[in-house]
Design a protein around this motif. Structure first.
Motif, mmCIF file in Angstrom:
data_model
loop_
_atom_site.group_PDB
_atom_site.id
_atom_site.type_symbol
_atom_site.label_atom_id
_atom_site.label_comp_id
_atom_site.label_asym_id
_atom_site.label_seq_id
_atom_site.Cartn_x
_atom_site.Cartn_y
_atom_site.Cartn_z
ATOM 1 N N GLY A 184 1.108 -18.418 1.926
ATOM 2 C CA GLY A 184 2.551 -18.577 1.691
ATOM 3 C C GLY A 184 3.347 -17.300 1.887
ATOM 4 N N LEU A 185 2.664 -16.169 2.068
ATOM 5 C CA LEU A 185 3.391 -14.904 2.256
ATOM 6 C C LEU A 185 3.531 -14.629 3.750
ATOM 7 N N PRO A 186 4.752 -14.302 4.212
ATOM 8 C CA PRO A 186 4.898 -14.046 5.651
ATOM 9 C C PRO A 186 4.020 -12.877 6.093
ATOM 10 N N PHE A 187 3.463 -13.020 7.288
ATOM 11 C CA PHE A 187 2.472 -12.058 7.744
ATOM 12 C C PHE A 187 3.006 -10.631 7.808
ATOM 13 N N PHE A 188 4.307 -10.507 8.174
ATOM 14 C CA PHE A 188 4.832 -9.158 8.382
ATOM 15 C C PHE A 188 4.751 -8.295 7.124
ATOM 16 N N LEU A 189 4.738 -8.966 5.945
ATOM 17 C CA LEU A 189 4.671 -8.205 4.691
ATOM 18 C C LEU A 189 3.428 -7.327 4.619
ATOM 19 N N PHE A 190 2.361 -7.776 5.265
ATOM 20 C CA PHE A 190 1.083 -7.071 5.131
ATOM 21 C C PHE A 190 0.964 -5.845 6.034
ATOM 22 N N PHE A 191 1.633 -5.873 7.180
ATOM 23 C CA PHE A 191 1.399 -4.780 8.130
ATOM 24 C C PHE A 191 2.644 -4.246 8.824
ATOM 25 N N SER A 192 3.754 -4.975 8.808
ATOM 26 C CA SER A 192 4.863 -4.576 9.686
ATOM 27 C C SER A 192 6.063 -3.988 8.969
ATOM 28 N N THR A 193 5.968 -3.731 7.688
ATOM 29 C CA THR A 193 7.085 -3.074 7.004
ATOM 30 C C THR A 193 6.714 -1.603 6.810
ATOM 31 N N ARG A 194 7.713 -0.800 6.540
ATOM 32 C CA ARG A 194 7.440 0.613 6.307
ATOM 33 C C ARG A 194 6.489 0.789 5.113
ATOM 34 N N LEU A 195 6.719 -0.051 4.112
ATOM 35 C CA LEU A 195 5.890 0.051 2.912
ATOM 36 C C LEU A 195 4.430 -0.313 3.207
ATOM 37 N N SER A 196 4.230 -1.408 3.952
ATOM 38 C CA SER A 196 2.849 -1.806 4.226
ATOM 39 C C SER A 196 2.171 -0.793 5.142
ATOM 40 N N GLN A 197 2.913 -0.193 6.063
ATOM 41 C CA GLN A 197 2.287 0.800 6.958
ATOM 42 C C GLN A 197 2.037 2.127 6.234
ATOM 43 N N PHE A 198 2.674 2.291 5.048
ATOM 44 C CA PHE A 198 2.420 3.509 4.275
ATOM 45 C C PHE A 198 0.951 3.594 3.852
ATOM 46 N N LEU A 199 0.308 2.434 3.737
ATOM 47 C CA LEU A 199 -1.104 2.414 3.329
ATOM 48 C C LEU A 199 -2.034 2.922 4.425
ATOM 49 N N HIS A 200 -1.530 2.944 5.654
ATOM 50 C CA HIS A 200 -2.420 3.223 6.785
ATOM 51 C C HIS A 200 -2.246 4.639 7.321
ATOM 52 N N GLU A 201 -3.343 5.149 7.852
ATOM 53 C CA GLU A 201 -3.304 6.495 8.412
ATOM 54 C C GLU A 201 -2.418 6.512 9.649
ATOM 55 N N ARG A 202 -1.727 7.616 9.831
ATOM 56 C CA ARG A 202 -0.932 7.792 11.043
ATOM 57 C C ARG A 202 -1.261 9.161 11.635
ATOM 58 N N PRO A 203 -0.947 9.396 12.898
ATOM 59 C CA PRO A 203 -1.288 10.685 13.502
ATOM 60 C C PRO A 203 -0.503 11.836 12.856
ATOM 61 N N ASN A 204 -1.098 12.980 12.819
ATOM 62 C CA ASN A 204 -0.462 14.218 12.309
ATOM 63 C C ASN A 204 0.198 14.017 10.960
ATOM 64 N N GLN A 205 -0.516 13.411 10.024
ATOM 65 C CA GLN A 205 0.198 13.013 8.814
ATOM 66 C C GLN A 205 0.279 14.078 7.722
ATOM 67 N N GLY A 206 -0.384 15.186 7.875
ATOM 68 C CA GLY A 206 -0.242 16.237 6.871
ATOM 69 C C GLY A 206 -1.109 15.977 5.645
ATOM 70 N N LEU A 207 -1.200 17.026 4.823
ATOM 71 C CA LEU A 207 -2.138 16.990 3.705
ATOM 72 C C LEU A 207 -1.762 15.945 2.660
ATOM 73 N N PHE A 208 -0.459 15.920 2.307
ATOM 74 C CA PHE A 208 -0.027 15.016 1.244
ATOM 75 C C PHE A 208 -0.313 13.560 1.609
ATOM 76 N N ARG A 209 0.051 13.203 2.849
ATOM 77 C CA ARG A 209 -0.159 11.812 3.251
ATOM 78 C C ARG A 209 -1.653 11.500 3.390
ATOM 79 N N SER A 210 -2.419 12.511 3.850
ATOM 80 C CA SER A 210 -3.865 12.273 3.972
ATOM 81 C C SER A 210 -4.452 11.968 2.602
ATOM 82 N N LEU A 211 -3.979 12.735 1.613
ATOM 83 C CA LEU A 211 -4.471 12.526 0.251
ATOM 84 C C LEU A 211 -4.041 11.141 -0.244
#
Ligand SMILES: Cc1cc2nc3c(=O)[nH]c(=O)nc-3n(C[C@H](O)[C@H](O)[C@H](O)COP(=O)(O)OP(=O)(O)OC[C@H]3O[C@@H](n4cnc5c(N)ncnc54)[C@H](O)[C@@H]3O)c2cc1C
Length: 566
Positions: free
Chosen positions: A299-326
């Motif tokens: 019942g939850l729209p798919f975009f909530l899991f991966f396509s919002t800024r908040l959901s992508q915050f959970l995932h690693e991104r390139p050159n993310q720096g120490l704080f984000r890596s932690l």
């Protein structure tokens, strides 16, 4: 149980909502405006000169978006076939539909007439939409149909042809001062190759279609041994409805593969075999992938899991720096939790265990490699009726009456359909000259494209349509906007090493996220990828109206409309 799942899934979002007021909102950036004047004369020269200096090769969505964004350069677009639309014209079955909801597969400045229609458009509807786009922006005047590019030669850098010095010009200028590439084309009317010179070339010839990925076999175990018919899905696309039905009706059909095309083929085969003389078709599967029944999970729209800024915050991104890596490290249980929640839902909702179709790898790995297939409604209903069967096998080969699996099981077949995909890299290699041909992919098998567009070692050329995300149209269009501004001189490319550092960082993230990283998909960090491009273009990277929208709504093309104010 469902309630518990909902809670587990929303937990990361709730945690981050509490946390987000502390995060600074990135300021609107003005990086890279300066040397507009420096380029003005050159642009004027190009605009005034009647001869096109830029070639776009390919008339699919990527080529059309490129033509629209570069129309101030009066480009020429070479399309090999008699129609625009690319895969939607030449690589579809009767039942092929878009897998992406309409508003997510839409140009930023040309909406679907019926964009709120929740059905997934057929390939014919997509073609109509693309024709409308070409007409609306008067792109037909650039398009040369039935003009196939057969060879490209490098003639840049004063004819030295080395290609390795001053790669993008002394000042890193993207458009060469004189001809850089010579493009050889053939048309049905003339078999001799005609050559035209260009200062910049945009390659949009597509990752899929045209060149089939054919399995190879030891001598005596290939299709020459088989007495029945073997056909790649690409050839199946060429059949009309009647021919497709009679190919499969009442025949023992084996389908090799388990991606979207294979699944659609299996359903078409089952439908052709309704009735008394129907025979089941068998899918031979090497690697299982997660499939989803619709664009919502519990019942939850798919975009909530991966396509919002908040959901992508959970995932690693390139050159993310120490704080984000932690943060990423600390949030990894939540990341796994979201993936497991989806896996549990899919296992509960679909008879994956009954048919031995439950993958052993996490769902997120398929999502991160753009391999999530939406199931046709009747796929498992046809399997329940016995019209689709499944066999797992890591290897297979032919015998005279069918195929042999790795456990020596012999499957009888009248027709073997190969849904084994395409070789888009080979397509590029077949037209590019050495030494560039050998540089297309790096040692990890991925094209190192800066911002998904520029190969650091291939000067005065761009590639669009080679990086994928949830909506490839969005991914291609934004890269064309970025390319347009690069060619206008709104910003400069960094040096070759810096571009490689960036592409290397992206490839490393993809490798850590999914074993299928060679597909070059950025879906778990697509917003970050777009942010970086916006900053280079001098656009604000946070593009929604409010913090709440930033956090909880998905990003799509409408968020990247031309930002004239900036
Ligand atoms: C069956 C199928 C379903 C898909 N479903 C989705 C989906 O639901 N959502 C999604 O986001 N993506 C989907 N995709 C991915 C799809 O490939 C992209 O969405 C997109 O259409 C790719 O467009 P493109 O312009 O980059 O390449 P293409 O559509 O492949 O266009 C390339 C064009 O270049 C032309 N060309 C090739 N070689 C030459 C040459 N030498 N000279 C001149 N012209 C040449 C071809 O004729 C073609 O017209 C699907 C792909 C397939 C095959």
């Amino acid at each position: 149980m469902d309630l518990l799942m909902h809670f587990t899934c929303l937990l990361p979002f709730v945690c981050l909502l509490i946390y987000t007021p502390l995060m600074p909102c990135p300021p609107s950036t003005t990086v890279g405006r300066p040397f507009l004047c420096e380029r003005e004369r050159e642009i004027e020269r190009m605009e005034k000169s009647g001869t096109p200096r830029v070639a776009i090769i390919g008339g699919g969505i990527s080529g059309l978006a490129a033509a629209k964004e570069l129309r101030w350069l009066e480009p020429v677009l070479f399309e090999a076939t008699d129609s625009i639309g690319g895969v939607w014209r030449h690589c579809c079955f009767r039942s092929t539909r878009l897998q992406t909801p309409r508003p997510d597969y839409e140009f930023s400045d040309y909406q679907w007439a019926d964009r709120n229609d929740p059905t997934f458009p057929t390939h014919t509807e997509i073609l109509e939409y693309l024709h409308g786009y070409a007409t609306h922006f008067d792109l037909w005047r650039f398009i040369k149909l039935e003009t196939k590019v057969v060879e490209i030669r490098f003639v840049g850098h004063g004819g030295t042809k080395t290609g390795f010095t001053d790669l993008w010009g002394d000042e890193g200028r993207p458009i060469a001062d004189g001809p850089a590439w010579e493009v050889g084309v053939v048309t049905p009317r003339s078999n001799t190759v005609q050559w035209c010179k260009f200062e910049f070339v945009v390659m949009c010839i597509g990752k899929y279609g045209d060149v089939p990925n054919m399995p190879t076999f030891p001598r005596g175990k290939g299709p020459e041994t088989f007495l029945g018919k073997v056909m790649h899905s690409l050839d199946y696309c060429m059949l009309d409805d009647e021919a497709a039905k009679s190919l499969m009706k009442g025949k023992k059909v084996v389908i090799i593969g388990y991606k979207k095309s294979a699944i659609d083929l299996a359903v078409e085969c089952a439908e052709a075999n309704h009735g008394g003389d129907g025979k089941p078709c068998t899918m031979v599967i090497r690697t299982l992938h997660w499939t989803v029944p619709s664009y919502s999970i519990s019942g939850l729209p798919f975009f909530l899991f991966f396509s919002t800024r908040l959901s992508q915050f959970l995932h690693e991104r390139p050159n993310q720096g120490l704080f984000r890596s932690l943060a990423c490290h600390l949030l990894s249980p939540l990341r796994r939790g979201v993936s497991r929640f989806i896996e549990s839902y899919l296992t509960w909702k679909l008879p994956l265990e009954k048919y031995g179709l439950k993958p052993t790898h996490p769902f997120v790995e398929d999502y991160a490699s753009c391999q999530m297939a939406i199931l046709p409604e009747n796929f498992f209903a046809e399997a329940d009726e016995g019209r689709i069967a499944f066999k797992r096998s890591s290897r297979w080969c032919f015998w005279e009456s069918g195929v042999v699996l790795d456990d020596d099981t012999k499957l009888e077949a009248d027709v073997v359909l190969l849904a084994t995909g395409f070789d888009g890299k080979q397509k590029l290699k077949s037209v590019l000259p050495e030494p560039f041909r050998g540089l297309i992919v790096d040692s990890s098998g991925v094209m190192p494209l800066y911002r998904g567009t520029i190969h650091p070692l291939i000067p005065h050329m761009a590639f669009v349509g080679y990086v994928e995300s949830v909506s490839n149209l969005h991914t291609s269009e934004l890269r064309c906007k970025w390319l347009g501004r690069l060619l206008r001189g709104h910003f400069k490319l960094p040096g070759t090493e810096a571009m490689f550092r960036q592409t290397g960082a992206e490839i490393e993230v993809m490798k850590r996220t999914t074993r299928f990283y060679r597909r070059h998909c950025i879906s778990t960090f697509s917003i970050n990828h777009s942010d970086d491009m916006c900053e280079e273009m001098g656009w604000s990277s946070w593009r929604k109206r409010s913090w709440l929208a930033e956090l909880f709504t998905a990003y799509n093309n409408q968020d990247y409309k031309d930002d004239e104010s900036q």
